[in-house]
Design a protein around this motif. Structure first.
Motif, PDB file in Angstrom:
ATOM      1  N   ALA A  76       0.828  -1.205   0.000  1.00  0.00           N
ATOM      2  CA  ALA A  76       0.000   0.000   0.000  1.00  0.00           C
ATOM      3  C   ALA A  76       0.865   1.259   0.000  1.00  0.00           C
ATOM      4  N   ALA A  77       1.941   1.235   0.789  1.00  0.00           N
ATOM      5  CA  ALA A  77       2.786   2.425   0.875  1.00  0.00           C
ATOM      6  C   ALA A  77       3.415   2.747  -0.476  1.00  0.00           C
ATOM      7  N   ILE A  78       3.856   1.701  -1.177  1.00  0.00           N
ATOM      8  CA  ILE A  78       4.466   1.940  -2.483  1.00  0.00           C
ATOM      9  C   ILE A  78       3.438   2.547  -3.448  1.00  0.00           C
ATOM     10  N   LEU A  79       2.180   2.135  -3.304  1.00  0.00           N
ATOM     11  CA  LEU A  79       1.151   2.646  -4.215  1.00  0.00           C
ATOM     12  C   LEU A  79       0.757   4.087  -3.908  1.00  0.00           C
ATOM     13  N   THR A  80       0.748   4.474  -2.637  1.00  0.00           N
ATOM     14  CA  THR A  80       0.284   5.823  -2.316  1.00  0.00           C
ATOM     15  C   THR A  80       1.424   6.834  -2.279  1.00  0.00           C
ATOM     16  N   PHE A  81       2.652   6.341  -2.312  1.00  0.00           N
ATOM     17  CA  PHE A  81       3.800   7.225  -2.136  1.00  0.00           C
ATOM     18  C   PHE A  81       3.857   8.274  -3.250  1.00  0.00           C
ATOM     19  N   SER A  82       4.359   9.438  -2.894  1.00  0.00           N
ATOM     20  CA  SER A  82       4.431  10.551  -3.833  1.00  0.00           C
ATOM     21  C   SER A  82       5.165  10.147  -5.120  1.00  0.00           C
ATOM     22  N   ALA A  83       4.474  10.302  -6.281  1.00  0.00           N
ATOM     23  CA  ALA A  83       5.036   9.856  -7.557  1.00  0.00           C
ATOM     24  C   ALA A  83       6.281  10.666  -7.914  1.00  0.00           C
ATOM     25  N   ARG A  84       6.396  11.848  -7.340  1.00  0.00           N
ATOM     26  CA  ARG A  84       7.546  12.692  -7.649  1.00  0.00           C
ATOM     27  C   ARG A  84       8.824  12.123  -7.020  1.00  0.00           C
ATOM     28  N   PRO A 103      -5.069   6.881  -4.219  1.00  0.00           N
ATOM     29  CA  PRO A 103      -5.679   7.175  -2.920  1.00  0.00           C
ATOM     30  C   PRO A 103      -5.599   5.943  -2.015  1.00  0.00           C
ATOM     31  N   LEU A 104      -5.973   6.112  -0.745  1.00  0.00           N
ATOM     32  CA  LEU A 104      -5.789   5.036   0.223  1.00  0.00           C
ATOM     33  C   LEU A 104      -6.650   3.804  -0.070  1.00  0.00           C
ATOM     34  N   LEU A 105      -7.921   4.031  -0.436  1.00  0.00           N
ATOM     35  CA  LEU A 105      -8.828   2.890  -0.560  1.00  0.00           C
ATOM     36  C   LEU A 105      -8.342   1.839  -1.569  1.00  0.00           C
ATOM     37  N   PRO A 106      -8.046   2.222  -2.820  1.00  0.00           N
ATOM     38  CA  PRO A 106      -7.533   1.192  -3.739  1.00  0.00           C
ATOM     39  C   PRO A 106      -6.218   0.588  -3.273  1.00  0.00           C
ATOM     40  N   ALA A 107      -5.378   1.387  -2.600  1.00  0.00           N
ATOM     41  CA  ALA A 107      -4.096   0.859  -2.124  1.00  0.00           C
ATOM     42  C   ALA A 107      -4.327  -0.222  -1.061  1.00  0.00           C
ATOM     43  N   VAL A 108      -5.285   0.039  -0.159  1.00  0.00           N
ATOM     44  CA  VAL A 108      -5.585  -0.954   0.878  1.00  0.00           C
ATOM     45  C   VAL A 108      -6.169  -2.210   0.237  1.00  0.00           C
ATOM     46  N   ALA A 110      -5.552  -3.304  -2.760  1.00  0.00           N
ATOM     47  CA  ALA A 110      -4.445  -4.008  -3.406  1.00  0.00           C
ATOM     48  C   ALA A 110      -3.637  -4.769  -2.371  1.00  0.00           C
ATOM     49  N   ALA A 111      -3.408  -4.137  -1.217  1.00  0.00           N
ATOM     50  CA  ALA A 111      -2.665  -4.808  -0.143  1.00  0.00           C
ATOM     51  C   ALA A 111      -3.371  -6.093   0.263  1.00  0.00           C
ATOM     52  N   GLY A 112      -4.702  -6.010   0.430  1.00  0.00           N
ATOM     53  CA  GLY A 112      -5.463  -7.195   0.811  1.00  0.00           C
ATOM     54  C   GLY A 112      -5.336  -8.305  -0.211  1.00  0.00           C
ATOM     55  N   ILE A 113      -5.385  -7.917  -1.506  1.00  0.00           N
ATOM     56  CA  ILE A 113      -5.312  -8.939  -2.556  1.00  0.00           C
ATOM     57  C   ILE A 113      -3.943  -9.610  -2.553  1.00  0.00           C
ATOM     58  N   MET A 231      -4.561  -5.747   5.043  1.00  0.00           N
ATOM     59  CA  MET A 231      -5.243  -4.456   5.033  1.00  0.00           C
ATOM     60  C   MET A 231      -4.938  -3.666   6.312  1.00  0.00           C
ATOM     61  N   ALA A 232      -4.929  -4.368   7.446  1.00  0.00           N
ATOM     62  CA  ALA A 232      -4.607  -3.694   8.707  1.00  0.00           C
ATOM     63  C   ALA A 232      -3.185  -3.156   8.673  1.00  0.00           C
ATOM     64  N   GLY A 233      -2.261  -3.944   8.112  1.00  0.00           N
ATOM     65  CA  GLY A 233      -0.880  -3.482   7.996  1.00  0.00           C
ATOM     66  C   GLY A 233      -0.806  -2.216   7.158  1.00  0.00           C
ATOM     67  N   ALA A 234      -1.576  -2.191   6.057  1.00  0.00           N
ATOM     68  CA  ALA A 234      -1.589  -1.017   5.184  1.00  0.00           C
ATOM     69  C   ALA A 234      -2.076   0.209   5.959  1.00  0.00           C
ATOM     70  N   LEU A 235      -3.133   0.025   6.765  1.00  0.00           N
ATOM     71  CA  LEU A 235      -3.653   1.167   7.521  1.00  0.00           C
ATOM     72  C   LEU A 235      -2.659   1.630   8.578  1.00  0.00           C
ATOM     73  N   PHE A 236      -2.016   0.670   9.269  1.00  0.00           N
ATOM     74  CA  PHE A 236      -0.995   1.030  10.261  1.00  0.00           C
ATOM     75  C   PHE A 236       0.064   1.928   9.623  1.00  0.00           C
ATOM     76  N   ALA A 237       0.542   1.514   8.440  1.00  0.00           N
ATOM     77  CA  ALA A 237       1.611   2.266   7.784  1.00  0.00           C
ATOM     78  C   ALA A 237       1.159   3.681   7.469  1.00  0.00           C
ATOM     79  N   HIS A 238      -0.115   3.842   7.074  1.00  0.00           N
ATOM     80  CA  HIS A 238      -0.586   5.176   6.709  1.00  0.00           C
ATOM     81  C   HIS A 238      -1.050   5.971   7.917  1.00  0.00           C
ATOM     82  N   LEU A 239      -1.049   5.308   9.077  1.00  0.00           N
ATOM     83  CA  LEU A 239      -1.404   6.002  10.311  1.00  0.00           C
ATOM     84  C   LEU A 239      -0.143   6.587  10.950  1.00  0.00           C
ATOM     85  N   ILE A 240       0.937   5.782  10.973  1.00  0.00           N
ATOM     86  CA  ILE A 240       2.155   6.258  11.628  1.00  0.00           C
ATOM     87  C   ILE A 240       3.213   6.651  10.612  1.00  0.00           C
ATOM     88  N   SER A 241       2.872   6.565   9.334  1.00  0.00           N
ATOM     89  CA  SER A 241       3.659   7.092   8.204  1.00  0.00           C
ATOM     90  C   SER A 241       5.049   6.462   8.043  1.00  0.00           C
TER      91      SER A 241
END
Lengths: 336, 296
Positions: A76-84, A103-108, A110-113, A231-241
């Motif tokens: 998820a982090a790789i997907l949401t990370f700044s493209a720049r 955005p976060l939803l598709p990234a999460v 993808a993480a689940g899949i 999915m929980a791991g993805a959310l953790f990463a986007h919570l504590i960055s």
């Protein structure tokens, strides 16, 4: 829609809305620290319920949640990370991912899949065998995942970990995941699928004799649990960055197992209650641990209490049942 | 080139010896009580720190070995008595959870007492020298590990196949209830298996410290898991299988690191556990076990 079906939908919805309202009220007066703590409690509860689905319903002994969380967090982090910044920070990414900034939803999702796919690959050989192979194979999976995250630095930035992940998740995302996990687990538990899973746990041979494909049941439970863990791991990463190869370790797997056992293997509400209690308890013990310099103390307390529970109340808080009150609440028959 | 290959071979055999020492105890305990002892790896750590304390205290080396064997056996009996006896009749999963909890207690107590700081551990200077055979060389430490392991395994085989205790252990592994009916003191036999297996693991800890030079409270985790992989390679529950599995795993790991280009060497743990999954897929009963009535 018949009256009963409508009732069955409205009652849980009302419970969720009431819980959301309660959470909103609590958040009004909460400090930043408390908000983060609540988010962590909610995510831990979601993780514990997803582990109940795997370990509690089918009697498996998976310790793989940290591995799936790490996978989910990185994906998820790789997907949401700044493209720049991505091409310079993670040079080995294929071009089409490097240019992506989701955005976060598709990234999460993808993480689940991805988590589910990894679970299929690991689960297929291992789940044909008896339980303890899964325990060790999933521990091995944790080592493999950490090892890959550490060494594949063109994609993961190695031991330093991936920092600066956009802080897209919030306590409400954690709440949403918990609602989703509980809803899925509840639907499964009180359906023929759930009964087949419980039968697999209670007596494999008898379950096979009644036509249940026990291997399929175990694989289903394992894959669903892994999907939610990712999915929980993805959310953790986007919570504590931030996520590092060592963010989620065996200790976390153990703590989740403790929550499942203390809540009662197979009890959804038990897992939620135990997750909240244990997360709160370790948080409360932490200042004591730090002031005494006795790092590891809270973990010893948790492990010893688990041993005591195993000795004196092996079925945990609720066994594999749900409290009557909650069942009536969810079915809209509270006062009948 | 010969030197390089010989060096790798000795290195692999030494590493394999350590895995074998840990795996044998794992397998003995599994064979008798059908439980995976997750705390088994922590005995390696206990052995390593016991030795370190002795070295600091100036105890002579042969006595240290003896002492480590005794401490390991006592720790093993304690684990066995505290956890396994009361849970013997419970479902298998309960037993795993209990051993995992014991492992967490041991690791975190060690962290509390010893802190997470790695400590230096050194064998006497003689051990760090190298001996020459014709055109090739090997380190004394590796040779000591290989030799001592062979001696210990020979002793173990003597106990298991030539003594009354060994007969009792094999009978209990075969069928616990039948053994009890034949007058075997089952509980005492189980604890004896714990004692022997744990003493071997603790000795592996002493040698581990000597080979790698640094020890910390969490050092037992990975060797414990790899010992299980070794057991699976050889067939879980078989002592000879665990031994051979240990050697095969040690050699395979060293060859993986030694023969592939440098940039792959970080992936050695992935290789080992990937191997586990492949073996479980292809030959779950292990390479050396022809037939098992219960697919463990």
């Amino acid at each position: 829609m018949s009256k009963n079906a409508l009732e069955a939908l409205i009652a849980p919805l009302a419970v969720v809305l009431a819980a959301a309202a309660l959470l909103w009220l609590v958040l009004l007066g909460a400090s930043d620290y408390l908000v983060t703590l609540i988010a962590i409690v909610l995510l831990n509860a979601a993780l514990a319920v997803s582990l109940t689905l795997t370990n509690g319903f089918t009697g498996l002994f998976s310790l793989g949640h940290p591995a799936f969380m790490t996978i989910g967090a990185y994906v998820a982090a790789i997907l949401t990370f700044s493209a720049r910044r991505k091409p310079s920070m993670l040079p080995d990414l294929p071009a089409f991912i490097a240019g992506l900034e989701l955005p976060l939803l598709p990234a999460v999702a993808a993480a689940g899949i991805v988590g589910a796919l990894v679970a299929i690959v690991v689960g297929f050989p291992v789940l044909r065998l008896r339980g303890h192979y899964l325990a060790v194979a999933t521990l091995g999976l944790i080592v493999i995942v950490q090892n890959l995250a550490l060494n594949w630095d063109g994609i993961t930035r190695g031991g330093a970990g991936l920092a600066g992940i956009p802080r897209l998740a919030s306590v409400w995302w954690a709440f949403g995941l918990l609602v989703l996990v509980v809803a899925v687990a509840w639907r499964i538990k009180f359906s023929s699928l759930g009964r087949a899973m419980l039968a697999t746990r209670e007596n494999e041979l008898a379950a096979e004799c009644t036509g249940i494909d026990t291997v399929k049941m175990r694989l289903t439970a394992f894959v669903i649990g892994a999907c939610f863990a990712a999915m929980a791991g993805a959310l953790f990463a986007h919570l504590i960055s931030v996520v590092t190869p060592k963010s989620y370790s065996v200790l976390l797997a153990f703590n989740l197992v403790v929550m499942v056992v203390i809540g009662g293997a197979g009890s959804i509400m038990g897992a939620v209650v135990a997750a909240a209690a244990i997360t709160g308890l370790s948080e409360m013990l932490r200042p004591a641990e730090e002031s005494l310099g006795l790092y590891g103390f809270s973990q010893v307390v948790v492990a010893l209490s688990l041993i005591l529970v195993l000795f004196f109340r092996p079925q945990g808080l609720f066994g594999n049942r749900e409290p009557d009150f909650v069942r009536r609440l969810f079915s809209g028959r509270l006062f009948k | 080139m010969t030197q390089y290959l010989f060096q790798q071979l000795v290195n692999g055999l030494a590493l394999g010896s350590l895995y074998a020492l840990v795996a044998i105890g794992f397998s003995m305990i599994y064979g008798i009580v059908r439980l995976i002892n997750f705390a088994h790896g922590d005995l390696v750590m206990i052995g390593a720190f016991t030795s370190l304390a002795m070295v600091v205290g100036g105890v002579p080396w042969p006595l240290i070995l003896l002492f480590v064997l005794v401490v390991g056996a006592m720790a093993g009996v304690t684990i066995g008595a505290v956890i396994f006896r009361p849970l013997l009749g419970a479902p298998q999963v309960t037993g795993f959870i209990a051993t995992l909890a014991v492992s967490i207690v041991i690791q975190n107590s060690a962290l509390m007492i010893l802190t997470g700081q790695p400590r230096n551990f050194l064998f006497p200077a003689v051990m760090r020298e190298r001996v020459t055979f014709g055109t090739v060389q090997a380190s004394v430490t590796d040779l000591l590990i290989i030799g001592l392991t062979l001696v210990l395994i020979a002793g173990l085989f003597f106990v298991v196949y030539r003594t009354r205790l060994g007969v009792a252990m094999r009978a209990t592994a075969e069928n616990l209830t039948a053994a009890r009916l034949m007058g075997v003191a089952v509980h005492r036999t189980i604890l004896a298996a714990f004692a022997i297996g744990s003493a071997l693991a603790a000795t592996a800890g002493l040698l581990w410290g000597g080979k790698f030079g640094q020890i910390d409270p969490l050092l037992g985790f990975v060797p414990g898991l790899k010992a299980f992989v070794a057991c699976v390679i050889g067939g879980v529950g078989s002592i000879g299988g665990a031994m051979l599995g240990g050697y095969i795993l040690g050699l395979a790991e060293v060859l993986f690191v030694g023969l592939l280009p440098q940039e792959f060497s970080g992936y050695r743990d992935s290789f080992v556990f990937g191997l586990l999954i492949v073996i479980l897929l292809l030959k779950p009963s292990g390479l050396f076990v022809r037939h098992v009535e219960e697919r463990a």
